[in-house]
Motif scaffolding. Structure first.
Motif, PDB file in Angstrom:
ATOM      1  N   GLY A  39      10.726 -53.152 -79.998  1.00  0.00           N
ATOM      2  CA  GLY A  39       9.355 -52.786 -80.438  1.00  0.00           C
ATOM      3  C   GLY A  39       8.402 -54.158 -79.853  1.00  0.00           C
ATOM      4  N   LEU A  40       7.160 -54.082 -80.386  1.00  0.00           N
ATOM      5  CA  LEU A  40       5.980 -55.165 -80.109  1.00  0.00           C
ATOM      6  C   LEU A  40       5.327 -55.561 -81.314  1.00  0.00           C
ATOM      7  N   ASP A  41       5.536 -56.689 -81.508  1.00  0.00           N
ATOM      8  CA  ASP A  41       4.623 -57.270 -82.607  1.00  0.00           C
ATOM      9  C   ASP A  41       3.619 -58.245 -82.096  1.00  0.00           C
ATOM     10  N   GLY A  42       2.429 -57.862 -81.835  1.00  0.00           N
ATOM     11  CA  GLY A  42       1.258 -58.736 -81.433  1.00  0.00           C
ATOM     12  C   GLY A  42       1.775 -58.861 -79.897  1.00  0.00           C
ATOM     13  N   ASP A  43       1.846 -59.999 -79.273  1.00  0.00           N
ATOM     14  CA  ASP A  43       2.363 -60.357 -78.138  1.00  0.00           C
ATOM     15  C   ASP A  43       3.943 -60.424 -78.031  1.00  0.00           C
ATOM     16  N   THR A  44       4.661 -60.283 -79.059  1.00  0.00           N
ATOM     17  CA  THR A  44       5.927 -60.484 -78.977  1.00  0.00           C
ATOM     18  C   THR A  44       6.857 -59.279 -78.772  1.00  0.00           C
ATOM     19  N   SER A  45       7.456 -59.203 -77.561  1.00  0.00           N
ATOM     20  CA  SER A  45       8.030 -58.099 -77.184  1.00  0.00           C
ATOM     21  C   SER A  45       9.627 -58.476 -77.710  1.00  0.00           C
ATOM     22  N   TYR A  46      10.234 -57.350 -78.565  1.00  0.00           N
ATOM     23  CA  TYR A  46      11.677 -57.929 -78.743  1.00  0.00           C
ATOM     24  C   TYR A  46      12.532 -56.575 -78.884  1.00  0.00           C
ATOM     25  N   LEU A  47      13.889 -57.124 -78.831  1.00  0.00           N
ATOM     26  CA  LEU A  47      14.966 -56.211 -79.116  1.00  0.00           C
ATOM     27  C   LEU A  47      15.849 -56.711 -80.217  1.00  0.00           C
ATOM     28  N   THR A  48      16.391 -55.511 -81.092  1.00  0.00           N
ATOM     29  CA  THR A  48      17.027 -56.032 -82.169  1.00  0.00           C
ATOM     30  C   THR A  48      18.485 -55.472 -81.924  1.00  0.00           C
ATOM     31  N   MET A  49      19.575 -56.252 -81.761  1.00  0.00           N
ATOM     32  CA  MET A  49      20.784 -55.931 -81.361  1.00  0.00           C
ATOM     33  C   MET A  49      21.680 -56.331 -82.361  1.00  0.00           C
ATOM     34  N   GLU A  50      22.887 -55.623 -82.197  1.00  0.00           N
ATOM     35  CA  GLU A  50      24.247 -56.249 -82.996  1.00  0.00           C
ATOM     36  C   GLU A  50      24.496 -57.394 -82.970  1.00  0.00           C
ATOM     37  N   TYR A  51      24.697 -58.252 -84.152  1.00  0.00           N
ATOM     38  CA  TYR A  51      25.006 -59.784 -84.036  1.00  0.00           C
ATOM     39  C   TYR A  51      26.564 -59.891 -84.035  1.00  0.00           C
ATOM     40  N   VAL A  52      26.951 -60.443 -83.003  1.00  0.00           N
ATOM     41  CA  VAL A  52      28.257 -60.693 -82.747  1.00  0.00           C
ATOM     42  C   VAL A  52      28.731 -62.264 -83.291  1.00  0.00           C
ATOM     43  N   GLU A  53      29.583 -62.362 -84.108  1.00  0.00           N
ATOM     44  CA  GLU A  53      29.966 -63.757 -84.634  1.00  0.00           C
ATOM     45  C   GLU A  53      31.013 -63.977 -83.592  1.00  0.00           C
ATOM     46  N   GLY A  54      30.848 -65.223 -83.023  1.00  0.00           N
ATOM     47  CA  GLY A  54      31.890 -65.539 -81.979  1.00  0.00           C
ATOM     48  C   GLY A  54      31.202 -66.320 -80.791  1.00  0.00           C
ATOM     49  N   GLY A  55      31.851 -66.244 -79.561  1.00  0.00           N
ATOM     50  CA  GLY A  55      30.940 -67.039 -78.345  1.00  0.00           C
ATOM     51  C   GLY A  55      31.149 -65.781 -77.398  1.00  0.00           C
ATOM     52  N   ASN A  56      30.682 -66.621 -76.241  1.00  0.00           N
ATOM     53  CA  ASN A  56      30.899 -65.860 -74.920  1.00  0.00           C
ATOM     54  C   ASN A  56      32.022 -66.364 -74.125  1.00  0.00           C
ATOM     55  N   LEU A  57      32.472 -65.504 -72.972  1.00  0.00           N
ATOM     56  CA  LEU A  57      33.572 -65.844 -72.186  1.00  0.00           C
ATOM     57  C   LEU A  57      33.109 -67.146 -71.463  1.00  0.00           C
ATOM     58  N   ARG A  58      32.050 -67.254 -71.034  1.00  0.00           N
ATOM     59  CA  ARG A  58      31.475 -68.678 -70.202  1.00  0.00           C
ATOM     60  C   ARG A  58      32.100 -69.784 -71.249  1.00  0.00           C
ATOM     61  N   ALA A  59      31.706 -69.725 -72.687  1.00  0.00           N
ATOM     62  CA  ALA A  59      32.145 -70.805 -73.483  1.00  0.00           C
ATOM     63  C   ALA A  59      33.646 -70.951 -73.458  1.00  0.00           C
ATOM     64  N   ALA A  60      34.549 -69.776 -73.321  1.00  0.00           N
ATOM     65  CA  ALA A  60      35.878 -69.976 -73.224  1.00  0.00           C
ATOM     66  C   ALA A  60      36.492 -70.406 -72.063  1.00  0.00           C
ATOM     67  N   LEU A  61      35.719 -70.028 -70.927  1.00  0.00           N
ATOM     68  CA  LEU A  61      36.356 -70.589 -69.588  1.00  0.00           C
ATOM     69  C   LEU A  61      35.934 -71.934 -69.515  1.00  0.00           C
ATOM     70  N   LEU A  62      34.838 -72.639 -70.430  1.00  0.00           N
ATOM     71  CA  LEU A  62      34.681 -73.979 -70.453  1.00  0.00           C
ATOM     72  C   LEU A  62      36.138 -74.814 -70.675  1.00  0.00           C
ATOM     73  N   GLU A  63      36.857 -74.167 -71.497  1.00  0.00           N
ATOM     74  CA  GLU A  63      38.082 -74.807 -72.037  1.00  0.00           C
ATOM     75  C   GLU A  63      39.344 -74.677 -70.959  1.00  0.00           C
ATOM     76  N   GLY A  64      39.099 -73.976 -69.818  1.00  0.00           N
ATOM     77  CA  GLY A  64      40.071 -73.722 -68.693  1.00  0.00           C
ATOM     78  C   GLY A  64      40.328 -72.302 -68.599  1.00  0.00           C
ATOM     79  N   PRO A  65      41.090 -71.900 -67.603  1.00  0.00           N
ATOM     80  CA  PRO A  65      41.569 -70.651 -67.238  1.00  0.00           C
ATOM     81  C   PRO A  65      42.314 -70.008 -68.555  1.00  0.00           C
ATOM     82  N   LEU A  66      42.184 -68.796 -68.695  1.00  0.00           N
ATOM     83  CA  LEU A  66      42.983 -68.041 -69.690  1.00  0.00           C
ATOM     84  C   LEU A  66      44.394 -67.537 -69.451  1.00  0.00           C
ATOM     85  N   PRO A  67      45.150 -67.369 -70.301  1.00  0.00           N
ATOM     86  CA  PRO A  67      46.591 -66.909 -70.076  1.00  0.00           C
ATOM     87  C   PRO A  67      46.306 -65.787 -69.295  1.00  0.00           C
TER      88      PRO A  67
END
Length: 678
Positions: free
Chosen positions: A88-116
């Motif tokens: 939607g659009l609220d004034g000048d604010t264009s927004y998307l509402t998405m599912e909130y995923v509690e956790g992190g992304n794969l980039r954050a996991a790779l900062l700790e090193g390769p995966l098994p």
């Protein structure tokens, strides 16, 4: 002292519904917040586009991409795809509402090193399954990277950010002047020709798998343009070059995903997922549990920081930053039998005249002419060098101007927005005012009215030459089909073939019918010969023959009663020859076939055997016998005996002799024989 910047959106109520609670991540295009949906009482992720991006020449392109993310995600329903709830659009604010995923992304996991190895294959499979859902509905993600793979605390793996997603029919020949995407994961065909398809996403997943196994992208530390050059001209290095113990099966899997020829890759994510499953089945538990050591590599200048702004932790939602590579840097030379791709870089000319730092210490090559002659020579050389330098500069400027207006930005414009959904003549007029020609392709469409523009090629916001043309795909309206005639009474298969050859989808419903043979069409859900939408499902009601029935008990009933009872079940009656019976009265059913409780079909025949009464037996001749003798003889023959006197017993008997009997000859067993004694 460090200053603290307060985000003005924190605590704000967007569109009267979404209360922003915290900032999750900030990217080049948007900021993602955790918000509370007051209407539905749930936590959501609110992606807000930076307001300044909607302004300027590229504003329409950014807004289009932002809205395209909502449309693309709305077409998908898969547990591995981050759901987009609202846009939607609220004034000048264009927004998307998405599912909130509690956790992190794969980039954050790779900062700790390769995966098994096993975990890397699991994530790869889950990503491919989500992409397969997109591919099945004709969408290509085009920006698969670790930032767009979310790892939930509950073990879920979800793919996010369909902002660059396009329908396969749109992205196979896009005319954009800038190649958007994260370069480390871009397939060669995107860089060289800007074409893409499901195999493009498979390439990105192959790079992703290599990175999960080794801890690094294939060309770490190189600038974006260098990585792009490698992708076009070189095969990606095998993961085992960095991690020698990795089995060759994983090298082959990554190579099959990242081969430069898209025709040689798995055709789509579903085929790639099957390939991952096949490789995983060959690996033992020890290999699946093993993890490579973290690599020690330089950090490239254009690598995106995995942390959020102001030192925020890695986001549970992806950054939307992309690498923009000028498409003019890549060309394709087509030969008669092959195509060669080149990286073209505009040349830079620089010349410097030799600088004399002092008198020559070498031997003289001739007699000295004095300083005046030497000065004239130096002046002539300086003039010559100046003229050459000016000519080179003018040539470079001319070449640059030619490139600007013939192949560079000056030769291009963008396709205007707002052409879709309008009448074709209005769209022609809009293009004409911008100096662009229009070609028309007509196509049926279920939603866009006839005569309105369905889509454009190139799409709105994409580049097109100043003197170029834009193809307008114009709706012919809903495609209508004529229902074939003479379907009722036809054979089921013949009717179905006639409808499907016309273009209809058919369904079959069975119905019992006493008269129509099994497989004969009884009715059609739409009138024969009528015009119907092409997506109408036509239902054929087809005879299953007579209905099954359970045969009732009619033994012991008269023939008429049995016929009536059987007719109530739709059964017909036939009779066998009657049979005598001492116990069953004449005309009563002795036996039926089929018997009670058996299954038959309506209109089947039940054969009845009726009793003809007791059997006929010979009556003994007892005339002349005494009463006692006659009685004994008749009773032994199975008859009842009745004794009668002269004139019915009015006159006394003169003797005990049987003078007459009735009946004589044959009579039903058990019947009464009257003897007259006098």
């Amino acid at each position: 002292m460090a200053s603290t910047t307060t985000d003005p959106l924190l605590g704000r109520l967007v569109d009267g519904r979404y209360e922003i609670a915290a900032r999750v991540a900030r990217g080049g295009m948007a900021t993602v917040y955790r918000a509370h949906d007051r209407r539905l009482g749930r936590e959501v992720a609110l992606k807000v586009m930076h307001p300044h991006l909607a302004d300027g020449v590229d504003g329409a392109s950014f807004v289009s991409r932002f809205r395209r993310e909502a449309r693309a995600s709305a077409r998908l329903s898969h547990p591995g795809v981050v759901a987009v709830f609202d846009q939607g659009l609220d004034g000048d604010t264009s927004y998307l509402t998405m599912e909130y995923v509690e956790g992190g992304n794969l980039r954050a996991a790779l900062l700790e090193g390769p995966l098994p190895v096993g975990r890397a294959l699991d994530v790869t499979t889950r990503v491919l399954d989500a992409l397969a859902a997109a591919h099945r509905v004709g969408l290509v993600h085009r920006d698969v990277k670790p930032e767009n793979v979310l790892l939930g605390h509950d073990g879920s793996v979800k793919v996010a950010d369909f902002g660059l997603a396009r329908a396969v029919t749109e992205v196979t020949s896009t005319a954009s002047g800038t190649i958007l995407g994260t370069v480390a994961y871009l397939a060669p065909e995107v860089i060289a020709s800007r074409g893409s398809g499901p195999a493009t996403d498979v390439f990105a997943v192959g790079v992703l798998l290599s990175e999960m196994l080794t801890g690094t992208v294939p060309y770490p530390g190189e600038p974006a343009i260098g990585v792009a050059y490698h992708h076009v001209h070189d095969d990606l290095p095998a993961p085992s070059e960095r991690v020698p113990w990795l089995p060759p099966e994983l090298d082959r899997l990554v190579a099959s995903f990242t081969t430069r020829d898209p025709q040689q890759r798995p055709v789509d994510a579903a085929a790639a997922s099957a390939a991952v499953a096949a490789v995983r089945a060959t690996l033992d538990d020890a290999t699946l549990a093993r993890r490579a050591e973290p690599p020690v590599l330089p950090v490239p200048a254009d690598e995106h920081d995995a942390t959020g702004p102001d030192g925020e932790p890695p986001s549970s939602l992806p950054s939307d930053a992309v690498d923009a590579i000028p498409a003019a840097l890549f060309t394709q030379d087509a030969g008669p039998d092959h195509r060669t791709e080149h990286l073209v870089v505009a040349p830079t000319h620089m010349m410097t005249a030799p600088v004399r730092t002092g008198p020559s210490t070498g031997p003289s090559t001739g007699p000295s002419t004095g300083s005046a002659g030497g000065g004239r020579t130096d002046r002539r050389g300086a003039v010559l060098r100046t003229v050459l330098l000016v000519l080179l500069l003018l040539g470079s400027l001319g070449a640059g101007a030619w490139w600007w207006f013939a192949a560079g930005p000056g030769a291009w414009t963008t396709v205007p927005a707002g052409l879709t959904g309008v009448a074709v003549e209005d769209a022609r007029t809009e293009l004409s005012t911008r100096g662009l020609d229009a070609t028309v392709q007509e196509r049926h469409h279920d939603e866009v009215p006839a005569g309105d523009v369905v889509s454009t090629d190139p799409a709105a916001g994409d580049r097109v030459r100043q003197d170029g043309a834009v193809t307008l795909v114009v709706s012919l309206g809903v495609r209508m089909l004529t229902v074939p005639e003479n379907l009722v009474g036809a054979d089921r298969q013949d009717a179905r073939s006639a409808l499907e050859d016309t273009g209809f989808t058919t369904e079959i419903e069975g119905a019992y019918d006493d008269s129509a043979p099994k497989g004969r069409v009884l009715a059609v859900s739409v009138p024969e010969g009528s015009e119907q939408r092409h997506d109408t499902v036509v239902t054929l009601t087809v005879s299953d023959g007579p209905a099954p029935v359970t045969v009732p008990q009619v033994v012991g009933r008269t023939g008429a009663e049995a016929e009536e009872a059987l007719a109530g079940f739709g059964l017909r009656t036939a009779y066998a020859d009657p049979e005598p019976s001492a116990e069953v009265a004449e005309g009563t059913v002795l036996r039926q076939d089929p018997e009670q409780g058996e299954t038959a079909s309506r209109t089947d025949t039940v054969t009845l055997t009726l009793s003809s009464g007791p059997p006929q037996v010979a009556v003994p001749d007892v005339i002349g016998m005494t009463t006692g003798e006659a009685t004994t003889a008749l009773e032994e023959a199975g008859f009842e005996v009745e004794v009668d006197g002269l004139l019915g017993g009015w006159l006394p008997a003169f003797s005990d002799e049987v003078r007459d009997q009735d009946p004589t000859g044959d009579a039903p067993s058990g019947s009464t024989v009257t003897i007259t004694v006098w």
